[in-house]
Write an enzyme that holds these catalytic residues in place. Structure first.
Site, PDB file in Angstrom:
ATOM      1  N   ASP A   1       1.049  -1.242  -0.380  1.00 46.18           N
ATOM      2  CA  ASP A   1      -0.243  -0.116  -0.243  1.00 46.18           C
ATOM      3  C   ASP A   1       0.574   0.920  -0.038  1.00 46.18           C
ATOM      4  O   ASP A   1       0.581   2.091  -0.526  1.00 46.18           O
ATOM      5  CB  ASP A   1      -0.359  -0.113   1.682  1.00 46.18           C
ATOM      6  CG  ASP A   1      -2.081   0.516   1.143  1.00 46.18           C
ATOM      7  OD1 ASP A   1      -2.402   1.941   0.139  1.00 46.18           O
ATOM      8  OD2 ASP A   1      -3.284   0.997   1.945  1.00 46.18           O
TER       9      ASP A   1
ATOM     10  N   CYS B   1      -3.466   5.656  -2.111  1.00 43.26           N
ATOM     11  CA  CYS B   1      -4.711   4.668  -2.745  1.00 43.26           C
ATOM     12  C   CYS B   1      -3.929   5.553  -4.356  1.00 43.26           C
ATOM     13  O   CYS B   1      -4.888   6.716  -4.337  1.00 43.26           O
ATOM     14  CB  CYS B   1      -5.594   4.128  -2.329  1.00 43.26           C
ATOM     15  SG  CYS B   1      -6.554   3.365  -3.376  1.00 43.26           S
TER      16      CYS B   1
HETATM   17  P1  HMG Z   1      -9.667  -5.009 -16.433  1.00 37.04           P
HETATM   18  O1  HMG Z   1      -9.204  -3.897 -17.401  1.00 37.04           O
HETATM   19  O2  HMG Z   1     -10.746  -5.010 -16.187  1.00 37.04           O
HETATM   20  O3  HMG Z   1      -9.057  -6.388 -16.391  1.00 37.04           O
HETATM   21  O4  HMG Z   1      -8.200  -4.842 -14.784  1.00 37.04           O
HETATM   22  P2  HMG Z   1      -8.954  -7.765 -17.767  1.00 37.04           P
HETATM   23  O5  HMG Z   1      -9.286  -8.594 -17.273  1.00 37.04           O
HETATM   24  O6  HMG Z   1     -10.502  -6.852 -18.780  1.00 37.04           O
HETATM   25  O7  HMG Z   1      -7.901  -7.533 -18.074  1.00 37.04           O
HETATM   26  C1  HMG Z   1      -7.336  -5.987 -19.157  1.00 37.04           C
HETATM   27  C2  HMG Z   1      -5.564  -6.910 -18.867  1.00 37.04           C
HETATM   28  O8  HMG Z   1      -5.236  -6.937 -17.576  1.00 37.04           O
HETATM   29  C3  HMG Z   1      -5.106  -7.509 -19.945  1.00 37.04           C
HETATM   30  O9  HMG Z   1      -3.497  -7.484 -20.095  1.00 37.04           O
HETATM   31  C4  HMG Z   1      -5.018  -8.881 -18.726  1.00 37.04           C
HETATM   32  O10 HMG Z   1      -3.758 -10.047 -18.868  1.00 37.04           O
HETATM   33  C5  HMG Z   1      -4.581  -7.683 -17.672  1.00 37.04           C
HETATM   34  P3  HMG Z   1      -3.934  -7.220 -21.936  1.00 37.04           P
HETATM   35  O11 HMG Z   1      -4.576  -8.367 -22.720  1.00 37.04           O
HETATM   36  O12 HMG Z   1      -4.868  -5.828 -22.552  1.00 37.04           O
HETATM   37  O13 HMG Z   1      -2.056  -7.168 -22.256  1.00 37.04           O
HETATM   38  N1  HMG Z   1      -4.768  -8.702 -16.044  1.00 37.04           N
HETATM   39  C6  HMG Z   1      -3.614  -8.869 -15.258  1.00 37.04           C
HETATM   40  N2  HMG Z   1      -1.895  -8.593 -15.287  1.00 37.04           N
HETATM   41  C7  HMG Z   1      -1.151  -8.827 -14.438  1.00 37.04           C
HETATM   42  N3  HMG Z   1      -2.225  -9.614 -13.522  1.00 37.04           N
HETATM   43  C8  HMG Z   1      -3.308  -9.837 -12.868  1.00 37.04           C
HETATM   44  C9  HMG Z   1      -4.776  -9.088 -14.621  1.00 37.04           C
HETATM   45  N4  HMG Z   1      -5.390  -9.506 -14.185  1.00 37.04           N
HETATM   46  C10 HMG Z   1      -5.835  -8.398 -15.999  1.00 37.04           C
HETATM   47  N5  HMG Z   1      -4.059 -10.203 -11.784  1.00 37.04           N
HETATM   48  C11 HMG Z   1      -8.241  -5.351 -13.165  1.00 37.04           C
HETATM   49  C12 HMG Z   1      -8.965  -5.251 -13.893  1.00 37.04           C
HETATM   50  C13 HMG Z   1      -8.310  -6.102 -11.730  1.00 37.04           C
HETATM   51  C14 HMG Z   1      -7.073  -6.331 -13.454  1.00 37.04           C
HETATM   52  C15 HMG Z   1      -7.497  -3.877 -12.628  1.00 37.04           C
HETATM   53  O14 HMG Z   1      -8.467  -3.441 -12.515  1.00 37.04           O
HETATM   54  C16 HMG Z   1      -6.250  -3.912 -11.964  1.00 37.04           C
HETATM   55  O15 HMG Z   1      -4.916  -4.156 -11.834  1.00 37.04           O
HETATM   56  N6  HMG Z   1      -6.161  -3.013 -10.689  1.00 37.04           N
HETATM   57  C17 HMG Z   1      -5.697  -2.688  -9.958  1.00 37.04           C
HETATM   58  C18 HMG Z   1      -6.260  -2.137  -8.781  1.00 37.04           C
HETATM   59  C19 HMG Z   1      -4.956  -1.426  -7.547  1.00 37.04           C
HETATM   60  O16 HMG Z   1      -4.288  -2.458  -7.034  1.00 37.04           O
HETATM   61  N7  HMG Z   1      -5.749  -0.641  -6.605  1.00 37.04           N
HETATM   62  C20 HMG Z   1      -4.616  -0.481  -5.137  1.00 37.04           C
HETATM   63  C21 HMG Z   1      -5.151  -1.508  -4.259  1.00 37.04           C
HETATM   64  S1  HMG Z   1      -6.316  -1.501  -3.150  1.00 37.04           S
HETATM   65  C22 HMG Z   1      -6.168  -0.539  -2.729  1.00 37.04           C
HETATM   66  O17 HMG Z   1      -4.953   0.420  -2.559  1.00 37.04           O
HETATM   67  C23 HMG Z   1      -7.183  -0.301  -0.995  1.00 37.04           C
HETATM   68  C24 HMG Z   1      -6.759  -1.194  -0.157  1.00 37.04           C
HETATM   69  O18 HMG Z   1      -5.649  -0.629   0.514  1.00 37.04           O
HETATM   70  C25 HMG Z   1      -7.498  -1.512   1.176  1.00 37.04           C
HETATM   71  C26 HMG Z   1      -7.999   0.476   1.062  1.00 37.04           C
HETATM   72  O19 HMG Z   1      -7.522   1.480   1.917  1.00 37.04           O
HETATM   73  O20 HMG Z   1      -9.060   0.581   0.717  1.00 37.04           O
HETATM   74  C27 HMG Z   1      -7.051  -2.714  -0.355  1.00 37.04           C
HETATM   75 MG    MG Z   2      -5.291   1.206   1.726  1.00 36.35          MG
END
Ligand code: HMG
Ligand code: MG
Length: 300
Positions: free
Chosen positions: A16, A240
């Site tokens: 994070d 974030c």
């Molecule tokens: P999407 O574009 O809807 O996914 O993203 P998709 O399934 O259509 O795939 C699109 C592309 O992403 C494809 O690649 C997939 O292969 C690739 P392309 O064919 O275009 O080259 N892909 C991946 N690559 C690597 N690892 C994966 C993966 N999945 C798909 N797992 C997705 C949906 C969820 C993947 C995207 O929105 C995403 O990665 N989001 C990340 C969000 C994130 O990490 N946010 C920060 C963390 S959460 C946070 O900080 C909150 C927390 O701390 C609590 C709080 O404080 O509230 C936890």
């Molecule tokens: Mg967080």
């Protein structure tokens, strides 16, 4: 309700904290941070995430970090996995604990993981099944439990509903995330009371970002409600990428200092923790975000 006698702190700094950094950070520096945290006595460290590198470029090297850390017995090294692709990569990297992450706000769910809350739960179902088959523990996060950067107020009922679903799916713990740090202690207590009607308190964790300076007060309120697991970031790293203006998590050093004062056991050595935070702050060229660390460093 009695305060817990011991607390587990989950340092989410390497994930994070660092996910929000736009400057390149060497794998060796990330590895050093994780190893410094285990040496300080942290028993749970969130090492990275297996998400799309286009969405969060900084976490692209998470497999390399997993490969290079010196895993200590009794320490859980976890990673975020939003879908099956992420879980497969995490398993391949050797993670023995992962986390799925949902939101209590539809708007945030769309911005963060590009799907509705309902769709995210559907995506998590096979992740939980595959993780169970692999003998890997799954934690569940809920973002925006005390406010959303896009929709403002978030009804408690909505948090309760997502918490129930994550618990029912088999998450061993549900971490309640105040993503933008707008929560205050009264609202925190009400939230926990309501969620605890459906998910045992022993399976809840608090994840407070300190944007409005309320995090320690909210943790104290949570302790009064019997919660005994808290997420924090050494040196208060981070934010974030999908919550504009959100600052880092509450600093682990600040939480530890408060817990030490309350006589609550954590197993963490504050001096070694301060050293870990000082080192990564120097690497990033950032002011240390922990008030306690700054005070301890100034007094040395
Ligand atoms: P999407 O574009 O809807 O996914 O993203 P998709 O399934 O259509 O795939 C699109 C592309 O992403 C494809 O690649 C997939 O292969 C690739 P392309 O064919 O275009 O080259 N892909 C991946 N690559 C690597 N690892 C994966 C993966 N999945 C798909 N797992 C997705 C949906 C969820 C993947 C995207 O929105 C995403 O990665 N989001 C990340 C969000 C994130 O990490 N946010 C920060 C963390 S959460 C946070 O900080 C909150 C927390 O701390 C609590 C709080 O404080 O509230 C936890
Ligand atoms: Mg967080």
């Amino acid at each position: 309700m009695k305060m817990p006698q011991s607390v587990r702190l989950v340092d989410v700094g390497p994930r994070d904290g660092l996910q929000n950094e736009s400057q390149p950070i060497a794998v060796a520096d990330k590895v050093r941070l994780v190893d410094d945290l285990s040496a300080a006595g942290l028993k749970h460290i969130e090492v990275g995430s297996f998400v799309s590198p286009r969405w969060v470029p900084q976490m692209a090297g998470s497999a390399e970090v997993f490969a290079a850390i010196r895993q200590q017995p009794g320490v859980s090294y976890s990673a975020l996995t939003p879908n099956l692709k992420g879980l497969e990569a995490a398993l391949e990297a050797g993670a023995r604990e992962v986390a799925v992450f949902a939101a209590a706000s539809e708007a945030f769910s769309q911005r963060n993981i590009n799907c509705s809350i309902g769709e995210s739960i559907d995506r998590f179902t096979p992740v939980l099944t595959a993780a169970r088959e692999a003998g890997v523990k799954v934690r569940g996060y809920i973002s925006c439990v005390l406010g959303c950067p896009y929709q403002g107020e978030v009804p408690v009922d909505q948090v309760v509903s997502v918490a129930r679903e994550l618990h029912a799916l088999g998450c061993y713990e549900v971490s309640l995330g105040d993503t933008i740090g707008t929560g205050t202690p009264g609202a925190t207590r009400t939230l926990i009371e309501r969620v605890a009607e459906h998910v045992p308190r022993g399976q809840l964790a608090g994840h407070f970002h300190d944007t409005y300076g309320q995090a320690l007060a909210n943790i104290y309120a949570s302790l009064l409600e019997g919660v005994s697991v808290f997420d924090s970031s050494v040196a208060g790293l981070g934010g974030c990428p999908y919550a504009k203006g959100a600052t880092g998590n509450v600093a682990t050093e600040d939480v530890l200092y408060m817990l030490n004062g309350l006589g609550i056991e954590t197993g963490i050595d504050i001096d070694r923790l301060v050293d870990a935070g000082a080192r990564i702050s120097q690497v990033l060229g950032r002011e240390n975000g922990s008030r306690v660390a700054k005070a301890i460093l100034a007094a040395r």
